[in-house]
Design a protein around this motif. Structure first.
Motif, mmCIF file in Angstrom:
data_model
loop_
_atom_site.group_PDB
_atom_site.id
_atom_site.type_symbol
_atom_site.label_atom_id
_atom_site.label_comp_id
_atom_site.label_asym_id
_atom_site.label_seq_id
_atom_site.Cartn_x
_atom_site.Cartn_y
_atom_site.Cartn_z
ATOM 1 N N GLU A 97 0.826 -1.199 0.000
ATOM 2 C CA GLU A 97 0.000 0.000 0.000
ATOM 3 C C GLU A 97 0.866 1.258 0.000
ATOM 4 N N ASN A 101 0.706 4.153 -2.744
ATOM 5 C CA ASN A 101 0.462 5.545 -2.369
ATOM 6 C C ASN A 101 1.596 6.467 -2.815
ATOM 7 N N GLU A 105 1.327 9.873 -5.058
ATOM 8 C CA GLU A 105 1.964 11.164 -4.784
ATOM 9 C C GLU A 105 2.804 11.636 -5.976
ATOM 10 N N PHE A 118 -6.346 20.954 -8.692
ATOM 11 C CA PHE A 118 -6.473 19.945 -7.630
ATOM 12 C C PHE A 118 -7.758 19.126 -7.750
ATOM 13 N N HIS A 119 -8.889 19.782 -7.984
ATOM 14 C CA HIS A 119 -10.154 19.045 -8.029
ATOM 15 C C HIS A 119 -10.275 18.161 -9.267
ATOM 16 N N ASN A 122 -8.322 15.063 -8.433
ATOM 17 C CA ASN A 122 -9.080 14.127 -7.591
ATOM 18 C C ASN A 122 -10.079 13.306 -8.402
ATOM 19 N N ARG A 123 -10.622 13.908 -9.474
ATOM 20 C CA ARG A 123 -11.544 13.152 -10.331
ATOM 21 C C ARG A 123 -10.822 11.989 -11.000
ATOM 22 N N ALA A 126 -9.955 9.345 -8.319
ATOM 23 C CA ALA A 126 -11.145 8.565 -7.939
ATOM 24 C C ALA A 126 -11.338 7.381 -8.876
ATOM 25 N N ALA A 129 -8.238 4.867 -7.996
ATOM 26 C CA ALA A 129 -8.147 4.323 -6.632
ATOM 27 C C ALA A 129 -8.587 2.857 -6.494
ATOM 28 N N PRO A 130 -9.732 2.461 -7.133
ATOM 29 C CA PRO A 130 -10.170 1.063 -6.959
ATOM 30 C C PRO A 130 -9.174 0.037 -7.502
ATOM 31 N N LYS B 33 0.673 6.575 4.194
ATOM 32 C CA LYS B 33 -0.662 7.035 3.784
ATOM 33 C C LYS B 33 -0.568 8.348 3.014
ATOM 34 N N ILE B 34 -1.625 8.649 2.271
ATOM 35 C CA ILE B 34 -1.681 9.888 1.496
ATOM 36 C C ILE B 34 -2.088 11.048 2.419
ATOM 37 N N THR B 62 0.443 2.691 7.058
ATOM 38 C CA THR B 62 -0.422 1.882 6.188
ATOM 39 C C THR B 62 -0.727 0.557 6.895
ATOM 40 N N ASP B 93 -3.039 0.400 10.280
ATOM 41 C CA ASP B 93 -4.262 0.989 9.740
ATOM 42 C C ASP B 93 -5.500 0.177 10.145
ATOM 43 N N ASP B 135 -13.093 0.732 2.934
ATOM 44 C CA ASP B 135 -11.916 1.575 2.845
ATOM 45 C C ASP B 135 -12.327 2.932 2.294
ATOM 46 N N VAL B 137 -10.680 5.488 1.439
ATOM 47 C CA VAL B 137 -9.843 6.090 0.399
ATOM 48 C C VAL B 137 -9.988 5.375 -0.949
ATOM 49 N N TYR B 138 -9.891 4.047 -0.952
ATOM 50 C CA TYR B 138 -9.771 3.331 -2.232
ATOM 51 C C TYR B 138 -11.101 2.869 -2.821
ATOM 52 N N GLN B 140 -13.631 3.805 -4.252
ATOM 53 C CA GLN B 140 -14.254 4.940 -4.939
ATOM 54 C C GLN B 140 -15.324 4.492 -5.925
ATOM 55 N N ASP B 141 -15.433 3.184 -6.154
ATOM 56 C CA ASP B 141 -16.420 2.688 -7.116
ATOM 57 C C ASP B 141 -17.634 2.062 -6.430
ATOM 58 N N THR B 142 -17.717 2.200 -5.114
ATOM 59 C CA THR B 142 -18.890 1.703 -4.397
ATOM 60 C C THR B 142 -19.342 2.762 -3.386
ATOM 61 N N LEU B 184 -14.050 11.162 -3.549
ATOM 62 C CA LEU B 184 -12.861 11.822 -4.090
ATOM 63 C C LEU B 184 -13.176 12.660 -5.327
ATOM 64 N N ASP B 185 -14.085 12.185 -6.180
ATOM 65 C CA ASP B 185 -14.380 12.971 -7.389
ATOM 66 C C ASP B 185 -15.098 14.282 -7.054
ATOM 67 N N SER B 187 -14.247 15.701 -3.989
ATOM 68 C CA SER B 187 -13.317 16.216 -2.966
ATOM 69 C C SER B 187 -14.012 16.405 -1.614
ATOM 70 N N TYR B 225 -14.516 19.431 3.112
ATOM 71 C CA TYR B 225 -14.263 19.668 1.691
ATOM 72 C C TYR B 225 -12.766 19.913 1.502
ATOM 73 N N LEU B 226 -12.168 19.134 0.600
ATOM 74 C CA LEU B 226 -10.739 19.286 0.331
ATOM 75 C C LEU B 226 -10.556 20.475 -0.611
#
Lengths: 138, 294
Positions: A97, A101, A105, A118-119, A122-123, A126, A129-130, B33-34, B62, B93, B135, B137-138, B140-142, B184-185, B187, B225-226
């Motif tokens: 992991e 990660n 970065e 930045f945004h 993130n898209r 996203a 990530a999976p 970690k991020i 991690t 973690d 999780d 962070v990861y 993101q598809d569920t 994440l999409d 933020s 909000y990031l």
């Protein structure tokens, strides 16, 4: 008839452009920008002691091309990724992991250098990530 | 005595963890970690937002690393001052252990309450949190969030006084279930926490009372909000029991900005509204938390 056909084609074109205009692919700057970012990413990955050991046997140009196609396709661009799937391409590499990660970065840095907001970054993250489920083995 | 025993136990656990054998090729304390993904340390000393615990595990370790942090938090409201100092350890973690001591200074209100100027209610909070599934962070598809189960053992130090104002006990355990989802999409970081508690003012005024002697279910929520890689904007809302008869207790909220210049330094500045406390009216004010970690 010909007029109708032209109108229809023009209409369809306009529609695709409209759909295309707010696609992530365009927001990332299109294929050239993605190619520059992926080349930079491979450079950073090969230089970073956290990840370099995983890329010693890798042909850097080929990897950058594959990543470009993958990110281009994933973000809605006109490309087709023809490499093997994420699970097969990372099998037995024992990627952690922390290594995954570290690459995230490095990708963020490559996107920063290309001026991707930045945004928008993130898209893309996203969507990526999976893949951790198939890439990280321990 | 009970306090020093729990403190000792806490540090022995840390010692045990740090002396365990480690893998050769990977840095056990490598902060893998991020940035921003472990949240910040909330007011009771666990990883979260300002007031609400999140389902994340504190520190930058991690699944194969150990992370940790120390923090100091300062809150000043119309009549009161709260200082909190603590430490957290995040193991692989998965498991988080935390210890925080809070000092609640009644200032001049202490005199009005007949306790004496600058009278302090203090408490120790020993926390444990385990990530159960998901999780943040990861995945993101569920829609599946990261879910964690946590407990906080709290011990108020002025037993006689908190009983005199109506509390039944000077120590108790809060149990909570937290669900955190990072979109994440967008933020965004969303958290909902359900807590079983009978703490009066977080436990500073003891536990239970004439209006409620058993634990009740309370809800906490957090939206963050990031803004950029190094800045996060957030807001927390937290319901609380109202067990004591001598003074009404309200819900609490906080709106905060977090600055994360690196994985080793986190600064949180907040505006907070803690509602009415001990007959002194609505307590609004500022909150500053500095956190060092890895």
């Amino acid at each position: 008839m010909k007029f109708l056909k032209t109108t229809l084609i023009a209409g369809l074109l306009a529609l695709t452009t409209a759909v295309h205009a707010d696609s992530l692919f365009d927001d990332l700057g299109g294929k050239d920008a993605i190619a520059r970012m992926m080349t930079r990413l491979v450079e950073l990955t090969s230089a970073d002691p956290r990840t370099a050991h995983q890329f010693e046997q890798t042909k850097k140009d080929r990897l950058a091309r594959l990543l470009t196609d993958q990110v281009c396709e994933l973000s809605g661009g006109p490309c087709k990724y023809r490499g093997v799937n994420m699970k097969k391409s990372h099998i037995k590499l024992g990627i952690t992991e922390a290594e995954f990660n570290a690459l995230v970065e490095q990708l963020q840095q490559a996107m920063d250098e290309e001026g991707v907001p930045f945004h928008t970054q993130n898209r893309l993250l996203a969507l990526l990530a999976p893949m951790k489920r198939d890439i990280v083995e321990r | 005595m009970a306090q020093s025993r729990t403190t000792l136990l806490f540090f022995l656990t840390i010692l045990l963890i740090f002396s365990s054998p480690t893998t050769a090729e990977e840095n056990l304390f490598g902060s893998g970690k991020i940035l921003a993904t472990p949240g910040v340390i909330q007011v009771e000393g666990t990883a979260g937002g300002g007031l609400t615990p999140w389902a994340v595990i504190s520190g930058y370790g991690t699944n194969r690393q150990i992370g940790g942090s120390v923090h100091h938090t300062y809150v000043t409201t119309n009549d009161f001052t709260l200082n909190a100092t603590g430490a957290t350890v995040g193991l692989y973690d998965r498991l988080e252990l935390s210890f925080t001591r809070q000092w609640f200074d009644t200032g001049s209100a202490g005199e009005r309450l007949g306790l004496g100027e600058g009278f302090k209610f203090n408490q120790d909070i020993l926390g444990a949190k385990v990530k159960i599934f998901g999780d943040a962070v990861y995945d993101q598809d569920t829609w599946m969030p990261q879910v964690a189960l946590g407990a906080q053992y709290k011990k108020a130090d002025k037993g006689a006084i908190v009983r005199a104002v109506g509390a039944e006990d000077d120590d108790d355990i809060d149990v909570y279930l937290a669900a955190t989802k990072i979109l994440l999409d967008k933020s965004l970081v969303l958290t909902g926490t359900a807590r079983l508690t009978r703490a009066n003012q977080f436990g500073l005024l003891g536990f239970g009372g004439p209006n409620g002697s058993s634990r009740s279910l309370q809800f906490e929520g957090s939206v963050a909000y990031l803004l950029s890689r190094h800045f996060v904007l957030g807001a927390d809302y937290r319901t609380k029991p109202d067990n004591l008869a001598f003074a009404e207790e309200d819900d609490a909220m906080a709106a905060y900005m977090v600055w994360l210049p690196s994985k080793h330094l986190t600064v949180t500045a907040a505006y907070t509204d803690l509602g009415k406390i001990a007959l002194q009216g609505r307590q609004r004010g500022f909150y500053l938390s500095v956190q060092l970690g890895f």
